[in-house]
Design an enzyme around this catalytic site. Structure first.
Site, PDB file in Angstrom:
ATOM      1  CB  SER A 181      23.028 -11.846 -22.911  1.00 17.65           C
ATOM      2  OG  SER A 181      23.403 -12.241 -24.217  1.00 17.65           O
TER       3      SER A 181
ATOM      4  CE1 TYR B  84      22.804 -16.866 -20.518  1.00 15.72           C
ATOM      5  CE2 TYR B  84      22.462 -15.996 -22.729  1.00 15.72           C
ATOM      6  CZ  TYR B  84      23.168 -16.004 -21.544  1.00 15.72           C
ATOM      7  OH  TYR B  84      24.237 -15.150 -21.381  1.00 15.72           O
TER       8      TYR B  84
ATOM      9  CE  LYS C 209      22.183 -13.621 -19.154  1.00 16.64           C
ATOM     10  NZ  LYS C 209      22.655 -13.377 -17.782  1.00 16.64           N
TER      11      LYS C 209
END
Ligand SMILES: NC(=O)c1ccc[n+]([C@@H]2O[C@H](COP(=O)([O-])OP(=O)(O)OC[C@H]3O[C@@H](n4cnc5c(N)ncnc54)[C@H](OP(=O)(O)O)[C@@H]3O)[C@@H](O)[C@H]2O)c1
Length: 307
Positions: A170, A195, A199
């Protein structure tokens, strides 16, 4: 991708790049290249959102797709959306955060190599969750589980010699450096930071894996901001504000499918967005050292060893 000054300015805005208008602007410069057809593909998180759109694209190109996910009802809907009569779609129930489940699932695979493995399963759980092996779920499912999957497929000759491994990362990873302390998040769980750091680790691992296995092509990518259940559930405010500007799952899957099928030369280890390699960092404070990369690699290797 267009290189006009106005387009560059829009790209710098991030919003007008990661959104649907960014996709449409970048797609205007895409070339109609030849594609690899009839490949054997494994897609984690292939039952919904971007992963399902990717499976549908590949299936239409004659691929045999193997979808992994957890939820049986999502899987049933996904399978129904593919042409079941062709016998080219299979589903396996696997939680990528459960390392034993990943091992069992690889053991049960037929001894035929995959041409493409798309490491797409991902979510941003609202609360901290520990897996059966005691890892934090985001790290376990998106980083450890995917590393273990590729490691086992490679060790059991279930990857073709020029296989493509695509990590779905991402653009959020730009906000974070590689972080290897307190991976269980015992001290504090911030879902956005957890998160983004997972990533970032995916992007670093893609480049490191490429060096480890040079005959294959290993890349990472950003799908843009896509209207999926994950965004609706984990980022409701963002979804409310951006819902008219989000990409469709098909647009989000475009680069993924292109990376899996293009006959154009890919840049191994690169981070792609809208079919173009992107910088790995936007600021020097997120840059990792070669020693950090090796530390990540041995951490991965140790955490996924069976003993
Ligand atoms: N949407 C965006 O704007 C966006 C932006 C950047 C990156 N991404 C990345 O794109 C990927 C796909 O996300 P999406 O937006 O398409 O989300 P989605 O629609 O919620 O789909 C996620 C898929 O992953 C599966 N999955 C989630 N956790 C899993 C686990 N522990 N084990 C096995 N399967 C699991 C889900 O199936 P089950 O629920 O059955 O497990 C589902 O098939 C993710 O890696 C996400 O981080 C998305």
């Amino acid at each position: 991708m267009s290189h006009g000054w106005w387009s560059k300015l829009l790209d710098r805005s991030i919003i007008a790049s990661y959104d649907r208008t960014g996709y449409e602007r970048h797609a205007a410069a895409f070339v109609d290249d030849d594609r690899r057809r009839h490949q054997r593909v494994l897609i984690t998180g292939g039952t919904a959102g971007i992963g399902l759109a990717h499976a549908q694209h590949l299936h239409a190109l004659g691929a045999s797709v193997r979808l992994w996910g957890r939820d049986a009802s999502k899987a049933a809907a996904a399978m129904a959306s593919l042409d079941k009569a062709s016998d080219r779609a299979t589903f396996d129930a696997v939680d990528m955060g459960d390392l034993d489940a990943v091992r069992r699932a690889v053991d049960a695979l037929p001894a035929v190599p995959f041409d493409v493995v798309t490491l797409n399963a991902g979510a941003m759980p609202l609360t901290r969750t520990l897996t059966p092996q005691g890892h934090e779920l985001v790290w376990a499912s998106q980083v450890l589980g995917h590393f273990l999957l590729v490691r086992l497929l490679h060790a059991t000759q279930r990857l073709s010699s020029d296989a493509r491994i695509v990590w779905v990362s991402s653009g959020g990873m730009y906000t974070q450096p590689l972080q290897l302390e307190d991976l269980r998040r015992d001290a504090h769980y911030d879902r956005h930071v957890t998160y983004a750091q997972a990533k970032r680790a995916q992007v670093v691992l893609a480049a490191r894996m490429q060096r480890e296995w040079p005959s294959m092509v290993v890349v990472s990518m950003h799908p843009g901001w896509v209207d999926t259940e994950a965004v609706r559930h984990s980022m409701p405010m963002f979804h409310r504000i951006m819902r008219h500007r989000l990409r469709t799952p098909e647009q989000g899957a475009d680069t993924l499918t292109w990376l899996a099928t293009t006959t154009s030369k890919l840049q191994g280890g690169a981070f792609y967005f809208d079919r173009s390699p992107q910088p790995l960092h936007l600021k020097s404070s997120t840059e990792e050292s070669p020693a950090d990369v090796e530390r990540l690699w041995s951490l991965m290797t140790n955490a996924t060893s069976s003993t």
